[in-house]
Scaffold this active site. Structure first.
Site, PDB file in Angstrom:
ATOM      1  N   LYS A 111       0.750  -1.204   0.046  1.00 18.80           N
ATOM      2  CA  LYS A 111       0.056  -0.206   0.162  1.00 18.80           C
ATOM      3  C   LYS A 111       0.983   1.467  -0.076  1.00 18.80           C
ATOM      4  O   LYS A 111       0.268   2.314  -0.253  1.00 18.80           O
ATOM      5  CB  LYS A 111      -1.060  -0.107   1.100  1.00 18.80           C
ATOM      6  CG  LYS A 111      -1.878  -0.975   1.089  1.00 18.80           C
ATOM      7  CD  LYS A 111      -3.019  -1.327   2.062  1.00 18.80           C
ATOM      8  CE  LYS A 111      -4.202  -1.994   1.732  1.00 18.80           C
ATOM      9  NZ  LYS A 111      -3.506  -3.569   1.453  1.00 18.80           N
TER      10      LYS A 111
HETATM   11  C1  LIG Z   1      -4.108  -4.618   0.658  1.00 20.36           C
HETATM   12  C2  LIG Z   1      -3.368  -5.918   0.194  1.00 20.36           C
HETATM   13  C3  LIG Z   1      -3.765  -6.711  -0.354  1.00 20.36           C
HETATM   14  C4  LIG Z   1      -4.821  -6.870  -1.369  1.00 20.36           C
HETATM   15  O1  LIG Z   1      -4.825  -5.828  -2.200  1.00 20.36           O
HETATM   16  P1  LIG Z   1      -6.227  -5.070  -3.026  1.00 20.36           P
HETATM   17  O2  LIG Z   1      -5.694  -3.903  -3.907  1.00 20.36           O
HETATM   18  O3  LIG Z   1      -7.107  -4.716  -1.855  1.00 20.36           O
HETATM   19  O4  LIG Z   1      -6.798  -6.379  -3.782  1.00 20.36           O
HETATM   20  C5  LIG Z   1      -3.020  -7.710  -0.492  1.00 20.36           C
HETATM   21  N1  LIG Z   1      -1.627  -8.129   0.408  1.00 20.36           N
HETATM   22  C6  LIG Z   1      -1.290  -7.173   1.067  1.00 20.36           C
HETATM   23  C7  LIG Z   1      -0.449  -7.374   1.991  1.00 20.36           C
HETATM   24  C8  LIG Z   1      -2.381  -5.811   1.356  1.00 20.36           C
HETATM   25  O5  LIG Z   1      -1.885  -5.253   2.249  1.00 20.36           O
END
Ligand SMILES: *Cc1c(COP(=O)(O)O)cnc(C)c1O
Length: 495
Positions: A111
């Site tokens: 993120k």
């Molecule tokens: C948020 C997240 C995901 C999922 O990503 P999306 O964009 O919500 O599909 C997968 N792995 C981790 C570690 C995340 O923080």
């Protein structure tokens, strides 16, 4: 001129800056543009270019109302030395596949790619109603990763403040410390007496509270906004790393310009993988995008049956950031795969709200399935894959990445098409689970687990994570659910 409107109607006509500031459309839809893909990104000379240069090309194509200086300043600040690898998202060969590491940012989760730049975008937007003193307060309920990445992105960002709520006792020791030790004069963190859903529902109520909005504007010049992945400013930065992966495959002479590539993506809210679809629209030769889910396999069922049904048990798993029953960004994909049929999208989303389910037409499903594959892993399979990847490749993966690794192993391999698995978190964010999976000691604190993992695998914990053990805790407030609104109001007054 690129303009944005809702997935559920075409009445709005917003610039990308306006769409980013607003976050979500008034009718509850997500902002999309019909110009997607009109400007292509040149893939012929991607090889050898720095991430920041590729980012400029991609973001310029997607956000044309940011001028060159603005965009370059945003990129330079977001993708600088807060990343532990100068390639930002390095691509590493692992077995017969490639792993694209998205976790080398300041909070060790993918993120960061979006949340390091979103505050910089927001700082370059202007208030809609002309209040020049207006500040944006980001409000987020988090089950772990989003909260910290948002705090790190918005800390001391001009014109903004941020308040994060997490469910008391429901996040890991590392995750809690990541949030409660956050520095910055504009940040606030509180634990909530309740679970994540309680906190999330309360945040939605706060967003919908018109009287509160008026009080915040009048008393504190504050408007509330969200940093969650429906914001178009969070989606588009993720398109860049698909191009970066391709550039690195070219550079490593795995492919020639124009060759197709397949991506396997650990998926929750569908933002990460949707960015891969945007990359394809911008001209990247993407053969397949494979959705990898955990035990909450609502997307697997949808992609195999055409029916999206959220009425199902919710599992709290060892891959918490993928424990999601409603994948918000799917709505954008449906918009594009129905050629922009806003009436149909409104109907489907209404069905979802009213009945908890919707069904898409067969021809739309067929088109989606032509590009998107799917699979899922249960928790035993996730643990087994963490061990398998270590044993076979001497590479440690986290439980989210392990879902994708499992799905990749299950798929038939096309020897002519390289496969890239997106790695979304550092294994050191989940050291206890990883140690258990690897048969290592997992009896001590999270920090003792990190030390064991480092010693036994010869890898190193990200410095910021290891340092949490001795960092100063700044926030220890615990609020009841009905105290959240008051907490937001006093945080706004204190700005
Ligand atoms: C948020 C997240 C995901 C999922 O990503 P999306 O964009 O919500 O599909 C997968 N792995 C981790 C570690 C995340 O923080």
């Amino acid at each position: 001129m690129t303009t944005f409107h809702s997935t559920r109607s075409t009445t709005d006509s917003l610039t990308s800056k306006e769409a980013i500031r607003k976050g979500i459309a008034d009718d509850g839809g997500l902002f999309v543009t019909d110009s997607l893909g009109e400007t292509k990104v040149d893939i012929a000379n991607l090889a050898g270019r720095p991430y920041q240069d590729i980012a400029y090309d991609v973001l310029h194509a997607l956000l044309p109302d940011f001028d060159e200086d603005e965009l370059k300043a945003c990129i330079a600040a977001a993708y600088g030395d807060q990343w532990s690898d100068e390639r930002i998202t390095p691509l590493k060969p692992v077995g017969d596949d490639y792993i694209l590491e998205l976790f080398n940012g300041p909070t060790s989760a993918f993120k960061d790619v979006a949340l390091q730049i979103l505050p910089r975008f927001m700082a370059r937007t202007t208030p809609a109603d002309g209040d020049e003193n207006e500040k944006i307060m980001i409000l987020t309920a988090t089950s772990g990763d989003t909260g910290k990445a948002a705090l790190a992105g918005f800390a001391d960002a001009p014109g903004t403040a941020i308040t994060v709520f997490y469910p008391q006792g429901k996040v890991s020791q590392v995750q809690e410390l990541q949030m409660t030790t956050q520095t910055g004069s504009n940040v606030n963190v509180a634990a909530v007496e309740g679970n994540f859903d309680d906190a999330q529902s309360a945040v939605k109520r706060i967003f919908g509270d018109k009287e509160l909005a008026e009080r915040l504007a009048a008393d504190s010049h504050v408007v509330l906004s969200s940093a969650n992945s429906i914001n178009v400013g969070r989606l588009v930065p993720q398109v860049v790393y698909y191009f970066s992966a391709y550039a690195q495959l070219l550079e490593q002479q795995v492919i020639n310009v124009g060759d197709e590539v397949e991506f396997v993506v650990p998926t929750g809210n569908f933002g990460d993988i949707l960015a891969g679809y945007y990359a394809k629209r911008l001209g990247l030769p993407v053969k397949h995008l494979v959705v990898a889910s955990d035990k909450n396999n609502v997307l697997f069922d949808f992609l195999t049956s055409g029916t999206y049904n959220r009425q199902r048990p919710f599992f709290q798993t060892i891959s918490p950031s993928m424990d999601i029953l409603v994948s918000s960004n799917l709505e954008r994909m449906l918009y594009y795969f129905t050629e922009g049929d806003t009436r149909l999208i409104s109907m489907l989303m209404n069905d979802l709200k009213q009945w908890g389910a919707y069904e898409i037409p067969d021809d739309v499903l067929a088109k989606i399935r032509h590009l998107f594959g799917c699979g899922w892993a249960d928790e035993d399979q996730v643990r087994a894959m963490i061990a398998d990847c270590w044993t076979k490749n001497h590479y440690v993966i986290d439980p989210h990445t392990a879902c994708a690794y499992y799905v990749a192993q299950q798929m038939p391999r096309d020897p002519l098409t390289p496969r890239v698995i997106l790695a979304t978190a550092s294994p050191y964010k989940f050291p206890r689970v990883v140690n258990e999976a690897l048969g290592l000691d997992a009896t001590g604190t999270d920090f003792e687990c990190m030390d064991v993992l480092a010693r036994e695998t010869g890898t190193a914990a990200p410095a910021a994570l290891r340092a949490l053990e001795t960092a100063d805790v700044r926030f220890d407030t615990v609020v009841p659910i009905d105290g959240m609104e008051g907490f937001v109001e006093s945080a706004a007054k204190a700005l």
